[in-house]
Motif scaffolding. Structure first.
Motif, PDB file in Angstrom:
ATOM      1  N   VAL A  24       0.848  -1.199   0.000  1.00 30.58           N
ATOM      2  CA  VAL A  24       0.000   0.000   0.000  1.00 30.58           C
ATOM      3  C   VAL A  24       0.883   1.248   0.000  1.00 30.58           C
ATOM      4  O   VAL A  24       0.615   2.217  -0.726  1.00 30.58           O
ATOM      5  CB  VAL A  24      -0.963  -0.005   1.216  1.00 30.58           C
ATOM      6  N   TRP A  25       1.935   1.236   0.801  1.00 36.08           N
ATOM      7  CA  TRP A  25       2.865   2.368   0.854  1.00 36.08           C
ATOM      8  C   TRP A  25       3.506   2.601  -0.517  1.00 36.08           C
ATOM      9  O   TRP A  25       3.586   3.724  -0.990  1.00 36.08           O
ATOM     10  CB  TRP A  25       3.928   2.128   1.921  1.00 36.08           C
ATOM     11  N   LEU A  26       3.956   1.514  -1.151  1.00 36.55           N
ATOM     12  CA  LEU A  26       4.574   1.604  -2.463  1.00 36.55           C
ATOM     13  C   LEU A  26       3.609   2.225  -3.474  1.00 36.55           C
ATOM     14  O   LEU A  26       3.984   3.126  -4.236  1.00 36.55           O
ATOM     15  CB  LEU A  26       4.999   0.212  -2.926  1.00 36.55           C
ATOM     16  N   VAL A  27       2.368   1.787  -3.479  1.00 36.20           N
ATOM     17  CA  VAL A  27       1.353   2.334  -4.404  1.00 36.20           C
ATOM     18  C   VAL A  27       1.100   3.807  -4.094  1.00 36.20           C
ATOM     19  O   VAL A  27       0.978   4.638  -5.012  1.00 36.20           O
ATOM     20  CB  VAL A  27       0.048   1.511  -4.335  1.00 36.20           C
ATOM     21  N   PHE A  28       1.034   4.164  -2.812  1.00 37.44           N
ATOM     22  CA  PHE A  28       0.793   5.557  -2.432  1.00 37.44           C
ATOM     23  C   PHE A  28       1.937   6.461  -2.888  1.00 37.44           C
ATOM     24  O   PHE A  28       1.703   7.527  -3.469  1.00 37.44           O
ATOM     25  CB  PHE A  28       0.600   5.654  -0.912  1.00 37.44           C
ATOM     26  N   VAL A  29       3.165   6.034  -2.652  1.00 37.77           N
ATOM     27  CA  VAL A  29       4.332   6.825  -3.058  1.00 37.77           C
ATOM     28  C   VAL A  29       4.363   6.968  -4.579  1.00 37.77           C
ATOM     29  O   VAL A  29       4.600   8.054  -5.111  1.00 37.77           O
ATOM     30  CB  VAL A  29       5.634   6.187  -2.516  1.00 37.77           C
ATOM     31  N   ASP A  30       4.087   5.876  -5.284  1.00 39.72           N
ATOM     32  CA  ASP A  30       4.069   5.937  -6.743  1.00 39.72           C
ATOM     33  C   ASP A  30       2.905   6.782  -7.269  1.00 39.72           C
ATOM     34  O   ASP A  30       3.022   7.426  -8.309  1.00 39.72           O
ATOM     35  CB  ASP A  30       4.031   4.533  -7.345  1.00 39.72           C
ATOM     36  N   ALA A  31       1.780   6.772  -6.567  1.00 40.96           N
ATOM     37  CA  ALA A  31       0.644   7.608  -6.975  1.00 40.96           C
ATOM     38  C   ALA A  31       0.987   9.095  -6.853  1.00 40.96           C
ATOM     39  O   ALA A  31       0.598   9.902  -7.708  1.00 40.96           O
ATOM     40  CB  ALA A  31      -0.594   7.277  -6.137  1.00 40.96           C
ATOM     41  N   LEU A  32       1.711   9.457  -5.806  1.00 37.92           N
ATOM     42  CA  LEU A  32       2.150  10.852  -5.675  1.00 37.92           C
ATOM     43  C   LEU A  32       3.069  11.237  -6.825  1.00 37.92           C
ATOM     44  O   LEU A  32       2.964  12.330  -7.388  1.00 37.92           O
ATOM     45  CB  LEU A  32       2.858  11.075  -4.341  1.00 37.92           C
ATOM     46  N   ALA A  33       3.967  10.324  -7.203  1.00 36.47           N
ATOM     47  CA  ALA A  33       4.872  10.587  -8.326  1.00 36.47           C
ATOM     48  C   ALA A  33       4.080  10.704  -9.631  1.00 36.47           C
ATOM     49  O   ALA A  33       4.390  11.550 -10.481  1.00 36.47           O
ATOM     50  CB  ALA A  33       5.919   9.495  -8.440  1.00 36.47           C
ATOM     51  N   ALA A  34       3.060   9.877  -9.791  1.00 38.23           N
ATOM     52  CA  ALA A  34       2.225   9.950 -10.996  1.00 38.23           C
ATOM     53  C   ALA A  34       1.467  11.276 -11.051  1.00 38.23           C
ATOM     54  O   ALA A  34       1.345  11.885 -12.125  1.00 38.23           O
ATOM     55  CB  ALA A  34       1.246   8.777 -11.031  1.00 38.23           C
ATOM     56  N   GLN A  79       7.368  14.067  -6.246  1.00 34.23           N
ATOM     57  CA  GLN A  79       8.156  12.995  -6.836  1.00 34.23           C
ATOM     58  C   GLN A  79       9.391  12.611  -6.021  1.00 34.23           C
ATOM     59  O   GLN A  79      10.030  11.602  -6.311  1.00 34.23           O
ATOM     60  CB  GLN A  79       8.571  13.388  -8.259  1.00 34.23           C
ATOM     61  N   LEU A  80       9.698  13.372  -4.996  1.00 37.33           N
ATOM     62  CA  LEU A  80      10.920  13.130  -4.230  1.00 37.33           C
ATOM     63  C   LEU A  80      10.910  11.794  -3.483  1.00 37.33           C
ATOM     64  O   LEU A  80      11.926  11.099  -3.425  1.00 37.33           O
ATOM     65  CB  LEU A  80      11.168  14.290  -3.266  1.00 37.33           C
ATOM     66  N   ALA A  81       9.770  11.396  -2.935  1.00 36.30           N
ATOM     67  CA  ALA A  81       9.709  10.130  -2.185  1.00 36.30           C
ATOM     68  C   ALA A  81      10.014   8.936  -3.084  1.00 36.30           C
ATOM     69  O   ALA A  81      10.699   7.996  -2.672  1.00 36.30           O
ATOM     70  CB  ALA A  81       8.349   9.966  -1.524  1.00 36.30           C
ATOM     71  N   ILE A 160       2.493  20.180  -1.144  1.00 35.87           N
ATOM     72  CA  ILE A 160       3.917  20.290  -0.806  1.00 35.87           C
ATOM     73  C   ILE A 160       4.167  19.635   0.551  1.00 35.87           C
ATOM     74  O   ILE A 160       5.123  18.871   0.718  1.00 35.87           O
ATOM     75  CB  ILE A 160       4.367  21.767  -0.820  1.00 35.87           C
ATOM     76  N   LEU A 161       3.298  19.901   1.513  1.00 36.88           N
ATOM     77  CA  LEU A 161       3.409  19.301   2.844  1.00 36.88           C
ATOM     78  C   LEU A 161       3.299  17.779   2.773  1.00 36.88           C
ATOM     79  O   LEU A 161       4.100  17.066   3.389  1.00 36.88           O
ATOM     80  CB  LEU A 161       2.336  19.878   3.775  1.00 36.88           C
ATOM     81  N   VAL A 162       2.344  17.274   2.027  1.00 38.64           N
ATOM     82  CA  VAL A 162       2.189  15.821   1.873  1.00 38.64           C
ATOM     83  C   VAL A 162       3.448  15.221   1.253  1.00 38.64           C
ATOM     84  O   VAL A 162       3.977  14.209   1.732  1.00 38.64           O
ATOM     85  CB  VAL A 162       0.938  15.495   1.024  1.00 38.64           C
ATOM     86  N   GLY A 163       3.954  15.844   0.199  1.00 41.93           N
ATOM     87  CA  GLY A 163       5.155  15.341  -0.462  1.00 41.93           C
ATOM     88  C   GLY A 163       6.355  15.300   0.466  1.00 41.93           C
ATOM     89  O   GLY A 163       7.105  14.310   0.501  1.00 41.93           O
ATOM     90  N   MET A 164       6.564  16.356   1.238  1.00 43.86           N
ATOM     91  CA  MET A 164       7.710  16.396   2.157  1.00 43.86           C
ATOM     92  C   MET A 164       7.546  15.390   3.297  1.00 43.86           C
ATOM     93  O   MET A 164       8.512  14.736   3.694  1.00 43.86           O
ATOM     94  CB  MET A 164       7.885  17.806   2.738  1.00 43.86           C
ATOM     95  N   THR A 165       6.331  15.250   3.812  1.00 45.53           N
ATOM     96  CA  THR A 165       6.088  14.303   4.906  1.00 45.53           C
ATOM     97  C   THR A 165       6.313  12.869   4.430  1.00 45.53           C
ATOM     98  O   THR A 165       6.982  12.073   5.106  1.00 45.53           O
ATOM     99  CB  THR A 165       4.658  14.478   5.451  1.00 45.53           C
ATOM    100  N   VAL A 166       5.779  12.546   3.263  1.00 46.23           N
ATOM    101  CA  VAL A 166       5.947  11.198   2.717  1.00 46.23           C
ATOM    102  C   VAL A 166       7.429  10.922   2.428  1.00 46.23           C
ATOM    103  O   VAL A 166       7.923   9.819   2.672  1.00 46.23           O
ATOM    104  CB  VAL A 166       5.063  11.016   1.460  1.00 46.23           C
ATOM    105  N   THR A 167       8.142  11.921   1.942  1.00 43.57           N
ATOM    106  CA  THR A 167       9.573  11.742   1.676  1.00 43.57           C
ATOM    107  C   THR A 167      10.343  11.486   2.965  1.00 43.57           C
ATOM    108  O   THR A 167      11.224  10.611   3.012  1.00 43.57           O
ATOM    109  CB  THR A 167      10.148  12.960   0.933  1.00 43.57           C
ATOM    110  N   ALA A 168      10.026  12.228   4.019  1.00 45.94           N
ATOM    111  CA  ALA A 168      10.699  11.999   5.311  1.00 45.94           C
ATOM    112  C   ALA A 168      10.430  10.582   5.809  1.00 45.94           C
ATOM    113  O   ALA A 168      11.343   9.891   6.283  1.00 45.94           O
ATOM    114  CB  ALA A 168      10.232  13.026   6.338  1.00 45.94           C
ATOM    115  N   ILE A 169       9.197  10.129   5.675  1.00 47.16           N
ATOM    116  CA  ILE A 169       8.859   8.759   6.092  1.00 47.16           C
ATOM    117  C   ILE A 169       9.602   7.749   5.217  1.00 47.16           C
ATOM    118  O   ILE A 169      10.106   6.736   5.712  1.00 47.16           O
ATOM    119  CB  ILE A 169       7.333   8.538   6.049  1.00 47.16           C
TER     120      ILE A 169
END
Length: 189
Positions: A24-34, A79-81, A160-169
């Motif tokens: 689920v995490w992998l799909v979420f991170v890839d969805a943000l990149a998409a 896309q950073l995560a 931007i906040l979601v992207g940075m938080t997900v990247t930190a995680i």
């Protein structure tokens, strides 16, 4: 933390996570990149429309420069995560790859320290982004010219906040994977 790292193995193939939450995490991170990739298309269309307007009408479209600036930052953050997950951040690879291959345990420990530093820096950026988001949301901050075209800034700040938080995680997930490699190499030696 039940998330699993899906680092690229030495043979170049990715090891996908085996747990449900990891997938689920992998799909979420890839969805943000998409989403970031789709926004690149929006940015390109906006810039092309502005170029056409400048040539045909003699003036720029409203919001283009402000929207472009916010979109560009938002695309990078979204896309950073995925970049971290794919282990594609710029490093001194002339040193790091041979070091990790020659000394797997020390290389994994060095990578874990790098990921810890990344988590701390990006986590700090996420913390600052939260206060900016809260300020923009509370004050009704907008970009553009009143009466012509305006957009609220808080949706951009939220992404931007979601992207940075997900990247930190994701940095923490990568660090945990590296520490598992350190422990696994200790057991095998």
């Amino acid at each position: 933390m039940a998330l699993e790292s899906d680092k690229t193995s030495a043979s170049g193939t990715r090891n996908p996570p085996s747990s449900g939450i990891g997938r689920v995490w992998l799909v979420f991170v890839d969805a943000l990149a998409a989403l970031g990739t789709a926004l690149i298309g929006v940015l390109m269309i906006t810039i092309c429309a502005d170029i056409i307007a400048r040539n045909m009408l003699g003036s720029s479209l409203p919001l283009v420069s402000e929207l472009g600036a916010l979109l560009l930052v938002m695309i990078v953050c979204l896309q950073l995560a995925t970049t971290v997950r794919a282990d594609r951040l710029a490093r001194t690879e002339i040193f790091f790859i041979p070091f990790r291959e020659g000394r797997p345990r020390a290389g994994a420990l060095l990578s874990a320290l790098f990921n810890l530093g990344g988590a701390a820096v990006i986590g700090g950026i996420a913390s600052v982004s939260l206060s900016i988001f809260e300020k923009d949301y509370a004050s009704g901050e907008f970009i553009g010219v009143t009466g012509i075209a305006t957009l609220p800034t808080w949706p951009f700040r939220a992404l931007i906040l979601v992207g940075m938080t997900v990247t930190a995680i994701q940095f923490v997930v990568a660090m945990v994977g590296d520490l598992r490699d350190v422990i696994a190499n200790r057991r095998s030696t």
